[in-house]
Design a protein around this motif. Structure first.
Motif, PDB file in Angstrom:
ATOM      1  N   VAL A 101       0.833  -1.197   0.000  1.00  0.00           N
ATOM      2  CA  VAL A 101       0.000   0.000   0.000  1.00  0.00           C
ATOM      3  C   VAL A 101       0.870   1.250   0.000  1.00  0.00           C
ATOM      4  O   VAL A 101       0.656   2.179  -0.769  1.00  0.00           O
ATOM      5  N   MET A 102       1.910   1.228   0.852  1.00  0.00           N
ATOM      6  CA  MET A 102       2.761   2.408   0.971  1.00  0.00           C
ATOM      7  C   MET A 102       3.449   2.730  -0.361  1.00  0.00           C
ATOM      8  O   MET A 102       3.499   3.876  -0.790  1.00  0.00           O
ATOM      9  N   LEU A 103       3.961   1.677  -1.013  1.00  0.00           N
ATOM     10  CA  LEU A 103       4.810   1.927  -2.162  1.00  0.00           C
ATOM     11  C   LEU A 103       4.028   2.205  -3.440  1.00  0.00           C
ATOM     12  O   LEU A 103       4.490   2.948  -4.291  1.00  0.00           O
ATOM     13  N   PHE A 104       2.837   1.604  -3.569  1.00  0.00           N
ATOM     14  CA  PHE A 104       2.132   1.756  -4.842  1.00  0.00           C
ATOM     15  C   PHE A 104       0.987   2.749  -4.770  1.00  0.00           C
ATOM     16  O   PHE A 104       0.296   2.969  -5.750  1.00  0.00           O
ATOM     17  N   ARG A 105       0.771   3.341  -3.572  1.00  0.00           N
ATOM     18  CA  ARG A 105      -0.403   4.188  -3.433  1.00  0.00           C
ATOM     19  C   ARG A 105      -0.330   5.403  -4.346  1.00  0.00           C
ATOM     20  O   ARG A 105      -1.255   5.677  -5.093  1.00  0.00           O
ATOM     21  N   GLU A 106       0.813   6.067  -4.307  1.00  0.00           N
ATOM     22  CA  GLU A 106       0.873   7.341  -5.005  1.00  0.00           C
ATOM     23  C   GLU A 106       0.665   7.199  -6.514  1.00  0.00           C
ATOM     24  O   GLU A 106      -0.104   7.934  -7.117  1.00  0.00           O
ATOM     25  N   SER A 107       1.329   6.203  -7.112  1.00  0.00           N
ATOM     26  CA  SER A 107       1.221   6.089  -8.558  1.00  0.00           C
ATOM     27  C   SER A 107      -0.203   5.701  -8.961  1.00  0.00           C
ATOM     28  O   SER A 107      -0.711   6.163  -9.985  1.00  0.00           O
ATOM     29  N   LEU A 108      -0.880   4.867  -8.135  1.00  0.00           N
ATOM     30  CA  LEU A 108      -2.252   4.498  -8.474  1.00  0.00           C
ATOM     31  C   LEU A 108      -3.195   5.671  -8.280  1.00  0.00           C
ATOM     32  O   LEU A 108      -4.122   5.866  -9.058  1.00  0.00           O
ATOM     33  N   VAL A 109      -2.955   6.452  -7.219  1.00  0.00           N
ATOM     34  CA  VAL A 109      -3.810   7.613  -6.969  1.00  0.00           C
ATOM     35  C   VAL A 109      -3.686   8.600  -8.124  1.00  0.00           C
ATOM     36  O   VAL A 109      -4.670   9.172  -8.588  1.00  0.00           O
ATOM     37  N   LEU A 110      -2.466   8.766  -8.632  1.00  0.00           N
ATOM     38  CA  LEU A 110      -2.265   9.700  -9.729  1.00  0.00           C
ATOM     39  C   LEU A 110      -2.973   9.234 -10.990  1.00  0.00           C
ATOM     40  O   LEU A 110      -3.514  10.035 -11.743  1.00  0.00           O
ATOM     41  N   SER A 111      -2.987   7.920 -11.234  1.00  0.00           N
ATOM     42  CA  SER A 111      -3.557   7.464 -12.493  1.00  0.00           C
ATOM     43  C   SER A 111      -5.059   7.195 -12.393  1.00  0.00           C
ATOM     44  O   SER A 111      -5.755   7.276 -13.389  1.00  0.00           O
ATOM     45  N   LEU A 112      -5.581   6.849 -11.204  1.00  0.00           N
ATOM     46  CA  LEU A 112      -6.988   6.453 -11.120  1.00  0.00           C
ATOM     47  C   LEU A 112      -7.809   7.351 -10.211  1.00  0.00           C
ATOM     48  O   LEU A 112      -8.983   7.091  -9.994  1.00  0.00           O
ATOM     49  N   GLY A 113      -7.234   8.374  -9.640  1.00  0.00           N
ATOM     50  CA  GLY A 113      -7.986   9.220  -8.720  1.00  0.00           C
ATOM     51  C   GLY A 113      -7.871   8.702  -7.305  1.00  0.00           C
ATOM     52  O   GLY A 113      -7.619   7.523  -7.094  1.00  0.00           O
ATOM     53  N   PRO A 114      -8.036   9.591  -6.305  1.00  0.00           N
ATOM     54  CA  PRO A 114      -7.745   9.212  -4.919  1.00  0.00           C
ATOM     55  C   PRO A 114      -8.636   8.079  -4.396  1.00  0.00           C
ATOM     56  O   PRO A 114      -8.168   7.228  -3.666  1.00  0.00           O
ATOM     57  N   GLU A 115      -9.927   8.075  -4.757  1.00  0.00           N
ATOM     58  CA  GLU A 115     -10.784   7.053  -4.165  1.00  0.00           C
ATOM     59  C   GLU A 115     -10.614   5.714  -4.870  1.00  0.00           C
ATOM     60  O   GLU A 115     -10.345   4.693  -4.247  1.00  0.00           O
TER      61      GLU A 115
ATOM     62  N   GLY B 110      -8.250   4.641  -6.891  1.00  0.00           N
ATOM     63  CA  GLY B 110      -6.906   4.090  -6.831  1.00  0.00           C
ATOM     64  C   GLY B 110      -6.672   3.336  -5.544  1.00  0.00           C
ATOM     65  O   GLY B 110      -6.244   2.177  -5.552  1.00  0.00           O
ATOM     66  N   VAL B 111      -6.981   3.993  -4.403  1.00  0.00           N
ATOM     67  CA  VAL B 111      -6.763   3.341  -3.119  1.00  0.00           C
ATOM     68  C   VAL B 111      -7.682   2.135  -2.970  1.00  0.00           C
ATOM     69  O   VAL B 111      -7.283   1.087  -2.460  1.00  0.00           O
ATOM     70  N   PHE B 112      -8.933   2.267  -3.450  1.00  0.00           N
ATOM     71  CA  PHE B 112      -9.885   1.157  -3.345  1.00  0.00           C
ATOM     72  C   PHE B 112      -9.354  -0.076  -4.065  1.00  0.00           C
ATOM     73  O   PHE B 112      -9.275  -1.156  -3.492  1.00  0.00           O
ATOM     74  N   ILE B 113      -8.932   0.125  -5.311  1.00  0.00           N
ATOM     75  CA  ILE B 113      -8.444  -1.014  -6.096  1.00  0.00           C
ATOM     76  C   ILE B 113      -7.201  -1.607  -5.450  1.00  0.00           C
ATOM     77  O   ILE B 113      -7.065  -2.822  -5.306  1.00  0.00           O
ATOM     78  N   LEU B 114      -6.296  -0.730  -5.001  1.00  0.00           N
ATOM     79  CA  LEU B 114      -5.053  -1.222  -4.400  1.00  0.00           C
ATOM     80  C   LEU B 114      -5.340  -2.050  -3.155  1.00  0.00           C
ATOM     81  O   LEU B 114      -4.821  -3.163  -2.994  1.00  0.00           O
ATOM     82  N   ILE B 115      -6.201  -1.542  -2.259  1.00  0.00           N
ATOM     83  CA  ILE B 115      -6.438  -2.248  -0.995  1.00  0.00           C
ATOM     84  C   ILE B 115      -7.184  -3.553  -1.240  1.00  0.00           C
ATOM     85  O   ILE B 115      -6.843  -4.594  -0.673  1.00  0.00           O
ATOM     86  N   VAL B 116      -8.197  -3.498  -2.115  1.00  0.00           N
ATOM     87  CA  VAL B 116      -8.946  -4.719  -2.406  1.00  0.00           C
ATOM     88  C   VAL B 116      -8.015  -5.770  -3.005  1.00  0.00           C
ATOM     89  O   VAL B 116      -8.027  -6.939  -2.599  1.00  0.00           O
ATOM     90  N   PHE B 117      -7.194  -5.354  -3.935  1.00  0.00           N
ATOM     91  CA  PHE B 117      -6.274  -6.279  -4.582  1.00  0.00           C
ATOM     92  C   PHE B 117      -5.291  -6.850  -3.560  1.00  0.00           C
ATOM     93  O   PHE B 117      -5.074  -8.058  -3.487  1.00  0.00           O
ATOM     94  N   ALA B 118      -4.728  -5.959  -2.714  1.00  0.00           N
ATOM     95  CA  ALA B 118      -3.731  -6.412  -1.743  1.00  0.00           C
ATOM     96  C   ALA B 118      -4.348  -7.410  -0.761  1.00  0.00           C
ATOM     97  O   ALA B 118      -3.764  -8.453  -0.465  1.00  0.00           O
ATOM     98  N   ILE B 119      -5.551  -7.097  -0.249  1.00  0.00           N
ATOM     99  CA  ILE B 119      -6.180  -8.013   0.704  1.00  0.00           C
ATOM    100  C   ILE B 119      -6.556  -9.310   0.004  1.00  0.00           C
ATOM    101  O   ILE B 119      -6.366 -10.403   0.529  1.00  0.00           O
TER     102      ILE B 119
END
Lengths: 340, 303
Positions: free
Chosen positions: B145-159, B161-170
Motif C-alpha cells: 500500500v505504501m509503495l504503490f499508493r501514489e502512482s495508483l492515486v495519480l492514475s486512477l484518482g484518490p478514491e 486508486g486506493v480502493f483497487i489497491l487495498i482490495v487487490f492487496a487483501i
C-alpha cells in the motif's frame, strides 16, 4: 521423525529465499525514492553521489545477492567476533540502513527488548488465562460460565486490537482523571529504568493496557481451541472407562482428558508465536511502544529498503520456523501421527 | 435446481435450504448477528439519504463540537458532521470487505478446485499455497500500500486508486485458507460414485467441475465467505488505522478511528462511535458465520 524434520528444513530454504525475493522485488518495482526526504537544495550531481554511496548504482540482482551474503556471512561473523573476540569480520561492510546510516542489526537489537517484554508478556498472559477458561467451559458446557466465556472469546476474537486498545485508552487515560489511582498512561515510556519499587510500579502500570489488549486477543483464540478440543475428548470412550473404574473427576480431567486435549492446542500456541512480532505492529503503534513493529512502519514510510527487507525477513524466518516446530511437536506428542 | 420439485405439489418435498434456515434459526447469536448486520447495512445504504448532510462539507464555525440537535454525533476538527461521515465511511468499509472477499474467494476456489481435480497440478499449487502462508502478511500489505499508493492515486484518482489497491492487496493475501478447504473437499468428492457415473458418460472436465463439483463445495465456500468479509474489514481498518489506507476525504471506520486518536483528550466520542460500529460489524459477521457453519453441516442439522 528426523528425516521429516530434515526434509522440512531443506524445503524451508527455497521458501525463505522466495519470500525475501518477493519483498525485494516489491521494494524494487515500487516508484518510491529513498532520497525523497532530502532537501531540494542538494545539487543533482551530489544527489547522484549519495545514491551511489547507498549502493543504488548497481544492478538489482547484485544488490540482492550482496544483501543475502551480508545477512548470512558478514553479520554472523560480526556476532561471533563480539562474542569470542575473534577477527572474522575484518571490518567488512554490514547491512546499512538508508535512514540512520547505522547497521540494521544494531537498530533491531535496540528495538527487540521492548517488543519481547510487552508483546511476549501479552502472549504469555493470554495463553495462561485461556487454558483454565477453556477447560472449565468445556467441562461445564452450556453453564453460565461457558455462555459468558464463549461470548467474551467471540468478542476478543472479532474486535481488532486497535479498537480494544483505543477503547481502553478512552476509559483509563481520558475519562479517569490523571490524579486518580486507576488512571493509566497511554504512552509507553521506554526510557524508564526499573531501579526501585516506585519505578517498578510505574513500569507495571504502563504495561497493563498493552499487555491486556494482546492477552485478550490471544486468550480468545486459544480458549476456543481448548474448549473444542476438550469437548472432543470428553465424549470419547476412554473417559467413560475411566469414570467406570472410579477415578475422581479431578484426576480424570487433569490427568487424562487435559493431556490429550492439549496436543492440538500446543501446536496452535506454537503457530501463534510469530504473531507476537507481526501483530505487534498495530499494538505498538496504539501505545507508542518503540519496538520492532514500530520500526518496521517507520522504515516503510521512509523507503528504507535494507531495514524493511531485513525485518520482514526475520518475521518470515520466525513464521517458517514455528510452522516447523508445530508440525514436529504434533508428531512427538501424538503417537498416532507418523510423518514417515 | 429445485424449481421442478416445488411444482410437483403432491409429495411436498422440502427445499434443502429450508432445512438450513430452520437450523440457522436455532442459533441465537447468528440471528442477533443478522439483525445487527441488517441494521448496519440499512444505516450505510439508506442513512445518507435520510441524513443528507454532505460528509465533506466543512463548517469551520461548528468545529470540534460535542453532540447536539444539528450534529447528533458532534463534528470533527473541520466542522464536518460525524454522523454523515460515519454513514459514508461504513459504505466504503463494507464495500472494501465485500469486494476483497469476492476476489479472495474466487482465487481460493479456483486454485482449490484445480488443485483437487487435476492431480498433476496439485503438488505445485499446494506448494504455492504453503509459500503464501509463510509470508509475513501485515508487513507485506503495508509495503504494497505504501509503495504503490501514489502512482495508483495519480492514475486512477484518490478514491478508486486506493480502493483497487487495498482490495487487490487483501484479496491476494487471504485466499490460502479457502483454497486448502476447497481442495480437501474436492479430493473427497472426486472419489464419489456420482462423479464416476458422470465421467462414464463422457462429461468433460469443465462441465464436471461447474455442474457437479462446485455446487457440492458451496457450503465451505459460504462459510469462508463470511469469515473473509470479517477478515477483510479488519485488515482494511488496520491499514487505515496505521495511516496507510484511504485519504481523509473518504473516511473508512478505521480512518475515522485513527483521525480521532489525535483529539482523544478533547472529544473522546470521536473514537467511540467508529470503534463501536466496527466491532458490531465484525462481531455480527462472525456470529453469522458460526451459525452458517452449524446450519450447513448435515451432521449437526439432523439433530
Amino acid at each position: 521423525m528426523l528425516t521429516f524434520t530434515i526434509r522440512r528444513l531443506l524445503f524451508a530454504i527455497p521458501t525463505l529465499l522466495f519470500i525475501s525475493l518477493v519483498i525485494f522485488l516489491i521494494l524494487e518495482l515500487a516508484p518510491g525514492d529513498p532520497l525523497a526526504d532530502m532537501p531540494m537544495t542538494i545539487p543533482p550531481d551530489v544527489k547522484e553521489k549519495i545514491r551511489l554511496s547507498l549502493g543504488l548504482g548497481r544492478p538489482a540482482y547484485i544488490r540482492y545477492g550482496l544483501w543475502l551474503y551480508n545477512l548470512f556471512v558478514t553479520e554472523p561473523s560480526y556476532w561471533i567476533d563480539s562474542a569470542f573476540h575473534t577477527h572474522l569480520a575484518d571490518g567488512a561492510q554490514r547491512i546499512i540502513s538508508f535512514q540512520t546510516r547505522a547497521p540494521v542489526f544494531d537498530t533491531i537489537a535496540e528495538r527487540i527488548p521492548q517488543t519481547l517484554l510487552v508483546v511476549g508478556m501479552g502472549y504469555l498472559v493470554g495463553t495462561l488465562i485461556s487454558l483454565p477458561i477453556g477447560i472449565i467451559s468445556a467441562y461445564k458446557q452450556y453453564s453460565w460460565f461457558d455462555q459468558f466465556g464463549t461470548f467474551v472469546s467471540m468478542v476478543g476474537f472479532s474486535v481488532p486490537t486497535f479498537v480494544t486498545g483505543v477503547m481502553l485508552i478512552v476509559i483509563f487515560s481520558v475519562m479517569i482523571p490523571s490524579t486518580s489511582f486507576f488512571w493509566l498512561p497511554s504512552i509507553y515510556d521506554t526510557t524508564l529504568r526499573v531501579t526501585d519499587w516506585n519505578s517498578f510500579v510505574l513500569q507495571f502500570r504502563q504495561m497493563i493496557m498493552p499487555v491486556f489488549v494482546l492477552a485478550l486477543y490471544q486468550a480468545a483464540q486459544v480458549s476456543r481451541y481448548m474448549r473444542a478440543s476438550m469437548l472432543d475428548n470428553l465424549s470419547m470412550d476412554y473417559v467413560r472407562t475411566a469414570r467406570a473404574k472410579g477415578l475422581s473427576e479431578r484426576v480424570l480431567l487433569l490427568k487424562h482428558v487435559l493431556r490429550n486435549s492439549l496436543i492440538p492446542v500446543i501446536t496452535v500456541i506454537a503457530l501463534g508465536v510469530p504473531s507476537i512480532f507481526t501483530g505487534a505492529i498495530i499494538t505498538e503503534n496504539v501505545f507508542k511502544v518503540n519496538g520492532l513493529g514500530q520500526q518496521l512502519l517507520l522504515s516503510i514510510q521512509g523507503n528504507d529498503a535494507p531495514m524493511v527487507l531485513t525485518i520482514s525477513f526475520i518475521f518470515a524466518i520466525l513464521i517458517v520456523l514455528f510452522n516447523l516446530i508445530a508440525d514436529v511437536l504434533y508428531g512427538i506428542l501424538d503417537p498416532r501421527i507418523r510423518y514417515d | 435446481m429445485t424449481d421442478r420439485t416445488i411444482d410437483l405439489k403432491a409429495a411436498k418435498p422440502r427445499n434443502q435450504w429450508w432445512d438450513v434456515w430452520d437450523q440457522f434459526r436455532t442459533h441465537k447469536g447468528a440471528l442477533m448477528g443478522m439483525f445487527v448486520l441488517g441494521f448496519i447495512l440499512f444505516c450505510t445504504l439508506v442513512g445518507p439519504h435520510l441524513w443528507d448532510i454532505d460528509p465533506k462539507l466543512i463548517d469551520i464555525r461548528a468545529r470540534a463540537k460535542g453532540p447536539s440537535m444539528a450534529h447528533p454525533l458532534g463534528t470533527d476538527q473541520l466542522g464536518r458532521d460525524m454522523l454523515a461521515r460515519l454513514f459514508s465511511g461504513g459504505r466504503i468499509t463494507i464495500a472494501v470487505g465485500m469486494t476483497a472477499m469476492v476476489l479472495s474467494l474466487v482465487l481460493g476456489t479456483f486454485i482449490g478446485v484445480v488443485a483437487g481435480y487435476f492431480r498433476r497440478l496439485d503438488g505445485i499449487l499446494m506448494r504455492l499455497t504453503d509459500l503464501f502462508l509463510a509470508l509475513p502478511l501485515l508487513p507485506l500489505l503495508l509495503l504494497m500500500v505504501m509503495l504503490f499508493r501514489e502512482s495508483l492515486v495519480l492514475s486512477l484518482g484518490p478514491e478508486n486508486g486506493v480502493f483497487i489497491l487495498i482490495v487487490f492487496a487483501i484479496g491476494i493475501t487471504s485466499w490460502m485458507h479457502t483454497a486448502r478447504i476447497v481442495r480437501g473437499d474436492v479430493l473427497a468428492l472426486k472419489e464419489r460414485e456420482f462423479v464416476l457415473a458422470s465421467r462414464s458418460i463422457g462429461t468433460p472436465a469443465r462441465r464436471m467441475i461447474l455442474r457437479h463439483i462446485l455446487p457440492n463445495v458451496m457450503s465451505p465456500i459460504m462459510v469462508s465467505a463470511t469469515l473473509g468479509v470479517a477478515n477483510a474489514v479488519i485488515t482494511e481498518s488496520a491499514l487505515s488505522f496505521l495511516g496507510l489506507g484511504f485519504p481523509p476525504d473518504f473516511p473508512t471506520w478505521g480512518r475515522l478511528l485513527s483521525d480521532g486518536m489525535v483529539y482523544i483528550n478533547q472529544n473522546p466520542e470521536r473514537v467511540i462511535w467508529p470503534a463501536i460500529a466496527l466491532s458490531a460489524l465484525v462481531l455480527s459477521i462472525n456470529y453469522i458465520g458460526d451459525g452458517l457453519r452449524d446450519a450447513l453441516d448435515p451432521r449437526i442439522r439432523g439433530r
